[in-house]
Design a protein around this motif. Structure first.
Motif, PDB file in Angstrom:
ATOM      1  N   ILE A 217       0.822  -1.217   0.000  1.00  0.00           N
ATOM      2  CA  ILE A 217       0.000   0.000   0.000  1.00  0.00           C
ATOM      3  C   ILE A 217       0.855   1.264   0.000  1.00  0.00           C
ATOM      4  N   THR A 218       1.859   1.302   0.860  1.00  0.00           N
ATOM      5  CA  THR A 218       2.674   2.522   0.948  1.00  0.00           C
ATOM      6  C   THR A 218       3.341   2.797  -0.397  1.00  0.00           C
ATOM      7  N   GLN A 219       3.794   1.740  -1.050  1.00  0.00           N
ATOM      8  CA  GLN A 219       4.400   1.914  -2.377  1.00  0.00           C
ATOM      9  C   GLN A 219       3.372   2.472  -3.368  1.00  0.00           C
ATOM     10  N   ALA A 220       2.159   1.966  -3.315  1.00  0.00           N
ATOM     11  CA  ALA A 220       1.113   2.463  -4.220  1.00  0.00           C
ATOM     12  C   ALA A 220       0.839   3.943  -3.960  1.00  0.00           C
ATOM     13  N   ILE A 221       0.824   4.329  -2.672  1.00  0.00           N
ATOM     14  CA  ILE A 221       0.591   5.741  -2.340  1.00  0.00           C
ATOM     15  C   ILE A 221       1.719   6.601  -2.914  1.00  0.00           C
ATOM     16  N   LEU A 222       2.958   6.117  -2.777  1.00  0.00           N
ATOM     17  CA  LEU A 222       4.092   6.893  -3.298  1.00  0.00           C
ATOM     18  C   LEU A 222       4.037   6.976  -4.825  1.00  0.00           C
ATOM     19  N   GLU A 223       3.569   5.925  -5.486  1.00  0.00           N
ATOM     20  CA  GLU A 223       3.443   5.970  -6.951  1.00  0.00           C
ATOM     21  C   GLU A 223       2.391   6.997  -7.369  1.00  0.00           C
ATOM     22  N   VAL A 224       1.312   7.070  -6.606  1.00  0.00           N
ATOM     23  CA  VAL A 224       0.281   8.073  -6.917  1.00  0.00           C
ATOM     24  C   VAL A 224       0.820   9.477  -6.646  1.00  0.00           C
ATOM     25  N   SER A 225       1.537   9.651  -5.526  1.00  0.00           N
ATOM     26  CA  SER A 225       2.115  10.980  -5.213  1.00  0.00           C
ATOM     27  C   SER A 225       3.056  11.424  -6.330  1.00  0.00           C
ATOM     28  N   SER A 226       3.898  10.493  -6.794  1.00  0.00           N
ATOM     29  CA  SER A 226       4.849  10.850  -7.861  1.00  0.00           C
ATOM     30  C   SER A 226       4.106  11.247  -9.121  1.00  0.00           C
ATOM     31  N   ARG A 227       3.022  10.529  -9.412  1.00  0.00           N
ATOM     32  CA  ARG A 227       2.242  10.846 -10.610  1.00  0.00           C
ATOM     33  C   ARG A 227       1.597  12.236 -10.477  1.00  0.00           C
ATOM     34  N   ILE A 228       1.200  12.604  -9.247  1.00  0.00           N
ATOM     35  CA  ILE A 228       0.629  13.939  -9.022  1.00  0.00           C
ATOM     36  C   ILE A 228       1.681  15.009  -9.290  1.00  0.00           C
ATOM     37  N   VAL A 229       2.893  14.778  -8.808  1.00  0.00           N
ATOM     38  CA  VAL A 229       3.971  15.750  -9.033  1.00  0.00           C
ATOM     39  C   VAL A 229       4.234  15.913 -10.525  1.00  0.00           C
ATOM     40  N   GLU A 230       4.276  14.802 -11.250  1.00  0.00           N
ATOM     41  CA  GLU A 230       4.465  14.865 -12.714  1.00  0.00           C
ATOM     42  C   GLU A 230       3.306  15.615 -13.371  1.00  0.00           C
ATOM     43  N   HIS A 231       2.118  15.325 -12.897  1.00  0.00           N
ATOM     44  CA  HIS A 231       0.896  15.918 -13.451  1.00  0.00           C
ATOM     45  C   HIS A 231       0.898  17.436 -13.267  1.00  0.00           C
ATOM     46  N   GLN A 232       1.459  17.884 -12.117  1.00  0.00           N
ATOM     47  CA  GLN A 232       1.443  19.323 -11.809  1.00  0.00           C
ATOM     48  C   GLN A 232       2.615  20.056 -12.461  1.00  0.00           C
ATOM     49  N   ALA A 233       3.645  19.289 -12.913  1.00  0.00           N
ATOM     50  CA  ALA A 233       4.858  19.929 -13.452  1.00  0.00           C
ATOM     51  C   ALA A 233       4.572  20.627 -14.788  1.00  0.00           C
TER      52      ALA A 233
END
Ligand code: SF4
Ligand code: F3S
Ligand code: FES
Length: 233
Positions: A217-233
């Motif tokens: 789960i924690t890994q999945a959360i970090l993958e979503v967080s990273s995708r958000i950062v990419e999305h906002q870049a």
């Protein structure tokens, strides 16, 4: 062997607050905590109230706090607990309706808030929407969720801030954000970039420890967080 089962009881029609009640039950090492609860209910005290359905770790209805950790009562055996005294309490952080039954409505509302269903904008194809094995593998882990709530209710960030969307909702968002057939990942990323979204996670890992499906789960959360950062870049 004899097991001392200490169960946190609460009857909203009679009790001001929960209280512990102790039962002694005869059990074998391969008995599961659910078997012990059944013994109490069928042989000693029919008023004991808890949810269960499949009894085989599939439906997700019997998550509870067992010896201080969120577990499925139908999956955890007496021999795994290595104790003659077992405490059972409702999942933390959700309103108790009766005994071991908690109100799951707020939990399911958070699940629904992340749009946990396939949204493909293209016209319906004549045949199924194709996906390679590699594309499927990206979100295989998060397809395994049974919505038991063991993760979210073990999370200190959720206890501190109940408006946090919680790990279960993020896992189910992940399952569609990374699905190559879906066209609405950005909508879910926007929802989870909210102040009650992924940023409330402090990588405490209780969720991963509690998950009866072994989801990372924690890994999945970090993958979503990273995708958000990419999305906002
Ligand atoms: Fe239960 Fe695991 Fe799904 Fe959380 S991610 S609701 S612990 S199955
Ligand atoms: Fe909570 Fe899991 Fe994050 S326990 S803080 S959601 S890693
Ligand atoms: Fe269905 Fe335990 S009763 S998961």
């Amino acid at each position: 062997m004899q097991i001392e089962l200490r169960i946190l009881r609460f009857d909203p029609e009679k009790d001001q607050k929960p209280h512990e009640q102790t039962y002694t039950v005869e059990a074998g090492p391969m008995d599961r905590v659910l078997d012990l609860l059944h013994k109490v209910k069928y042989e000693q005290d029919g008023t004991l109230t808890f949810r269960r359905s499949c009894a085989h770790g599939v439906c997700g209805s019997d998550a509870m706090l067992i010896n201080g950790r969120n577990r499925l009562a139908c999956k955890i055996r007496v021999d795994q607990l290595k104790a003659r005294r077992i405490t059972v309490a409702p999942l933390p952080g959700l309103p108790v309706m009766k005994d071991l039954v908690v109100d799951m409505e707020a939990f399911f509302a958070k699940f629904r808030s992340v749009q946990p269903y396939l949204q493909a904008d293209s016209l319906d194809p004549d045949r199924e929407r194709l996906q390679s094995q590699a594309e499927r593998a990206v979100f295989d882990d998060t397809t395994k969720c049974i919505l038991c709530a063991a993760c979210t209710t073990s999370c200190p960030s959720f206890w501190a801030q109940p408006s946090y969307v919680g790990p279960a909702a993020i896992v189910n968002a992940h399952r569609f954000i990374f699905d190559s057939r879906d066209d609405h990942a950005d909508d879910r990323l926007t929802i989870l970039a909210d102040r009650d979204g992924v940023w409330r996670c402090r990588t405490i890992f209780n969720c991963t420890d509690a998950c009866p499906r072994g989801i990372h789960i924690t890994q999945a959360i970090l993958e979503v967080s990273s995708r958000i950062v990419e999305h906002q870049a």
